[in-house]
Motif scaffolding. Sequence first.
Motif, mmCIF file in Angstrom:
data_model
loop_
_atom_site.group_PDB
_atom_site.id
_atom_site.type_symbol
_atom_site.label_atom_id
_atom_site.label_comp_id
_atom_site.label_asym_id
_atom_site.label_seq_id
_atom_site.Cartn_x
_atom_site.Cartn_y
_atom_site.Cartn_z
ATOM 1 N N UNK A 18 0.800 -1.226 0.000
ATOM 2 C CA UNK A 18 0.000 0.000 0.000
ATOM 3 C C UNK A 18 0.835 1.278 0.000
ATOM 4 N N UNK A 19 2.146 1.169 0.086
ATOM 5 C CA UNK A 19 2.986 2.360 0.265
ATOM 6 C C UNK A 19 2.799 3.360 -0.879
ATOM 7 N N UNK A 20 2.941 2.926 -2.127
ATOM 8 C CA UNK A 20 2.801 3.845 -3.259
ATOM 9 C C UNK A 20 1.396 4.419 -3.323
ATOM 10 N N UNK A 21 0.408 3.574 -3.126
ATOM 11 C CA UNK A 21 -0.994 3.978 -3.215
ATOM 12 C C UNK A 21 -1.284 5.139 -2.261
ATOM 13 N N UNK A 22 -0.694 5.082 -1.076
ATOM 14 C CA UNK A 22 -0.928 6.118 -0.074
ATOM 15 C C UNK A 22 -0.081 7.349 -0.343
ATOM 16 N N UNK A 23 1.206 7.178 -0.570
ATOM 17 C CA UNK A 23 2.097 8.327 -0.740
ATOM 18 C C UNK A 23 1.783 9.118 -2.017
ATOM 19 N N UNK A 24 1.213 8.463 -3.015
ATOM 20 C CA UNK A 24 0.911 9.136 -4.276
ATOM 21 C C UNK A 24 -0.398 9.917 -4.240
ATOM 22 N N UNK A 25 -1.176 9.769 -3.157
ATOM 23 C CA UNK A 25 -2.455 10.477 -3.068
ATOM 24 C C UNK A 25 -3.621 9.738 -3.692
ATOM 25 N N UNK A 26 -3.410 8.504 -4.125
ATOM 26 C CA UNK A 26 -4.507 7.724 -4.702
ATOM 27 C C UNK A 26 -5.484 7.271 -3.624
ATOM 28 N N UNK A 27 -4.946 6.893 -2.474
ATOM 29 C CA UNK A 27 -5.741 6.422 -1.328
ATOM 30 C C UNK A 27 -6.237 7.642 -0.560
ATOM 31 N N UNK A 28 -7.541 7.821 -0.496
ATOM 32 C CA UNK A 28 -8.085 8.970 0.224
ATOM 33 C C UNK A 28 -9.200 8.528 1.158
ATOM 34 N N UNK A 29 -9.355 9.274 2.237
ATOM 35 C CA UNK A 29 -10.496 9.116 3.134
ATOM 36 C C UNK A 29 -11.416 10.314 2.888
ATOM 37 N N UNK A 30 -12.442 10.158 2.050
ATOM 38 C CA UNK A 30 -13.269 11.299 1.669
ATOM 39 C C UNK A 30 -13.791 12.092 2.866
ATOM 40 N N UNK A 31 -13.631 13.403 2.746
ATOM 41 C CA UNK A 31 -14.157 14.374 3.713
ATOM 42 C C UNK A 31 -13.401 14.395 5.038
ATOM 43 N N UNK A 32 -12.377 13.589 5.185
ATOM 44 C CA UNK A 32 -11.560 13.613 6.400
ATOM 45 C C UNK A 32 -10.374 14.544 6.164
#
Length: 250
Positions: free
Chosen positions: A124-138
């Motif tokens: 999950x490292x790339x997915x998170x650091x690249x901004x692809x993984x988001x928690x909407x409205x948080x």
Amino acid sequence: MASTDKSPHPTPAKHSDPNPTPTPGEPMKMEQHVVDKSAMMVQCFKPINQMSQHVCTFAIYSHDMSRQIETHHYCSRLNNQFLQCAVYDSDDSNKGRLIGIEYIISDDIFETLPPEEQKLWHSHAYEIKSGLWVNPRVPEMVGMPELEKLAKTYGKFWCTWQVDRGDKLPLGAPALMMSPQAVSPGLVRPELLHERDSKYNISSESLKSSRIEIPEPEMISPMADYWKQHDKGFVIDFEETEMKKRAPFP
């Protein structure tokens, strides 16, 4: 049928309605709404009520990485190192379809898995650091501690309903999904990213900049993201087998 690109036929079965809903079936009637609401008042939903995180990201089919989908994970924790997520194709309360499940484990637990099992997991490292993984409205500041933890995790995601190929029902075998990565064919298509960002009024590029300080894992296992090292994916097929009609002798 294997978890391949071709849909079984017919898919979906023909419906008499000239404007069918995405899923075959009659619209909900008032009586059913009343029954459902009444049941909700007296029944226990403890496992579902533990869901505390909504993640919007993207997933790629292991056996065909040209197929990419937006996903919505609703996650709960069993403990500090294990999350379980119900995965939907949308966050729409009326139209969201349950398309799979993902399990998320810490790097410590991942390292205890046998190599054959590790092949099925993604990082999950790339997915998170690249901004692809988001928690909407948080707000990003609120979610940052959790993102730092998740950057060191691994996930196993089974897709049980391939809505992107037009299936109006969950058909065939489940498909193993992979996470986006920084190299082709793991790069998310720009139009998918733009559509998602526009919906939530966010910028993945800005999120990427704000996450530059998230520590990289010391090492991402070469057994995860198996396709990157081996150019191979995984597919499930069904075969008939004799049923076991007797329990093994103790």
